[in-house]
Design an enzyme around this catalytic site. Structure first.
Site, mmCIF file in Angstrom:
data_model
loop_
_atom_site.group_PDB
_atom_site.id
_atom_site.type_symbol
_atom_site.label_atom_id
_atom_site.label_comp_id
_atom_site.label_asym_id
_atom_site.label_seq_id
_atom_site.Cartn_x
_atom_site.Cartn_y
_atom_site.Cartn_z
ATOM 1 C CB VAL A 77 -1.273 0.183 0.861
ATOM 2 C CG1 VAL A 77 -1.907 0.995 1.148
ATOM 3 C CG2 VAL A 77 -1.687 -1.394 1.222
ATOM 4 C CB CYS A 78 1.138 4.337 -2.057
ATOM 5 S SG CYS A 78 2.176 5.762 -2.438
ATOM 6 C CB VAL A 79 3.576 5.400 2.293
ATOM 7 C CG1 VAL A 79 4.760 5.775 2.223
ATOM 8 C CG2 VAL A 79 4.159 6.079 3.831
ATOM 9 C CB ALA A 82 -1.647 4.928 3.440
#
Lengths: 130, 118, 97, 97, 118, 130
Positions: A77-79, A82
């Site tokens: 999941v892209c930080v 997110a």
């Protein structure tokens, strides 16, 4: 062949997560390697642990967690996508008093670099969106 | 090194998706990949001058577009046919871009390692 | 009826064709590109026996660099206060996504 | 190049017009409605000097009640395994939303 | 009592948004409002027979459409022009619907208290 | 006039939340009553407390909370849309071990009946979506 997948849309507004999941299953059955699934933009909502769809419906979040358990596929999941949208990395959540168990099992949070690495290392990269 | 094409075929305005898409392009450049940005269809509007996103409190994309050159992303293409049918002239363009025909852009894309869209 | 449209697509043309004299079509967000006078514009397809007023939301035009001078002559412009007035003065309101 | 399109819009027609003989267009999700032989179909606009293969994802057709018999004759059908094969056999892959 | 129109102008398939939209219509009926459901444009496809959403694990919308009558929602309209241009014939329709012209549907909507869309 | 608003899309993928917010501000300035804002479908993501956009950007979630503080407008998140997507009502969260502070300040979670009530009681109802 080494295939990576990118998911750009939320789980329930569109068919995106379903199509991507069926595609991945078929790729695995056909003997290909699914190197990484990268969740970007609204795609990050696919990783919300607290998602509780009605019992007679498919549970998209749980389906991703099961995919990880069965096939050990790297679910990233892209930080920054997110954090903007309300899903915090555990250490950040602890620091700011947010939810430190927000991420469903099997997912990990990391930077955009992991997307680039996947695109560079894979023979194919397929994007699913809304 | 792969050639990675980023296609902007819808307006960049009014959402952070566009911003996040350009983040991808800059990350690709930071990974020393050959980056090509293509504006076509309604995406051509993204390069028009006189955008004032701040009027409605949105993030101004112009600095982001200007930053592309800093990341050594200089291959910016815009489709001639898209400009023409939208009455966009060359002097209205915000940043330098190569105006190419649909056919030429297609050839460039065919040779790419991957094409990104949003 | 007030139609509110937020995308630049063929839907705009269909909606304008369907609208009658006491209807209003308001174009917001990316739909404001439709009012630029050019070959792509779905707003062109307005016929003479169809006199629904077409409005564009000017803050969305400014955000996108769409100048009033580049627009079709029959387009009217409103800000958010004008948007509210259109809602107040028309019923029903139909949003088209 | 493999084009993957997921909506039933004018984009399909433009994409087919642009595609060349060694390209493939795959229609998935709501884009499968485009293969129904009818006046609305953007797939109609295929010219003879344009021979890109057009595929539709059959599970999405079944989900929507689109029967193969109702489709244009030149459409080919694939399931998810066929989708994977198209991806494996073509590069680059371009998704259009 | 208001007349509330629910317009389905895009396919119902592949997302829960459609399902949630019909939930609204049923809730409106439960609140004793006069409910009208209109299928037009690509929304006309939603009423075609032979849908098998379960093939790809999606929720089958047919029982939901059938449930409309249980909620006393019997005013289901479908636009004739949309059916014609999509080659949908009356015998292909899943549930009983009044086939009306664009113009007649427009008149019905004009008289409504509110029009919902999704 | 009494106006209600419905928001059907997530905060950052589209301009939806921005347009709705500007519309509401203008309605209030013009002396109208904004009776209720109802968050439906992916609109529920507008209420995630842990949302942390970068400092140089508008903070959409916080903006809603401020709207409530300043104008006391009823911000209602649909319970079934929310539960499906991972935003739990406090008592449910406590029961299942989920995040019991997921909802940002100023919002409340309730059923679809409150949407119907708003539509029936208001002179106008305007829907914003993607």
């Amino acid at each position: 062949m080494k295939i990576s997948v990118q998911i750009n849309a939320s789980p329930y507004q569109h068919q995106t997560a379903d199509t991507a999941w069926h595609f991945i299953q078929a790729a695995l059955v056909s003997g290909h390697e699914v190197y990484r699934v990268f969740f970007y933009h609204d795609g990050i909502y696919n990783a919300l642990r607290d998602s509780r769809p009605p019992g007679d419906e498919r549970d998209i979040v749980k389906r991703w967690s099961e995919l990880y358990r069965q096939s050990n596929i790297d679910l990233v999941v892209c930080v920054s996508s997110a954090q903007r949208r309300g899903l915090l990395e555990q250490s950040v959540a602890k620091k700011v008093g947010g939810y430190d168990k927000a991420l469903a099992d099997g997912f990990r949070i990391a930077g955009l670099g992991l997307l680039m690495e996947a695109v560079i290392d894979s023979d194919r990269h397929v994007t699913f969106g809304d | 090194m792969k050639t990675l094409v980023f296609v902007i075929d819808k307006p960049l305005h009014g959402n952070v998706r566009a911003q996040e898409f350009l983040d991808m392009a800059m990350m690709a450049a930071a990974f020393d990949q050959r980056v090509l940005i293509v504006f076509e269809g309604d995406g051509a509007y993204a390069l028009m001058k006189n955008q004032h996103a701040d009027v409605i409190g949105l993030k101004n994309m112009i600095p982001v577009l200007n930053a592309l050159a800093i990341y050594d992303i200089n291959d910016v293409l815009i489709e001639r046919e898209s400009m023409k049918s939208r009455a966009i002239s060359e002097d209205q363009l915000l940043i330098p871009a190569d105006i190419l025909s649909r056919c030429d852009i297609k050839s460039r894309m065919n040779a790419a390692g991957h094409v990104f869209s949003f | 009826m007030l139609f509110i449209i937020n995308k630049n697509s063929a839907v705009i043309g269909g909606c304008i064709a369907k609208a009658s004299a006491d209807d209003v079509v308001l174009l917001i967000e990316d739909a404001v590109f439709a009012v630029i006078e050019c070959g792509e514009s779905p707003v062109m397809r307005r016929s003479d026996n169809n006199t629904a007023a077409i409005y564009a939301l000017s803050p969305d035009m400014q955000a996108r660099g769409v100048r009033e001078a580049a627009c079709h002559k029959h387009i009217k412009f409103v800000d958010y206060t004008g948007f509210v007035e259109l809602v107040v003065n028309h019923n029903p309101v139909r949003s088209i996504f």
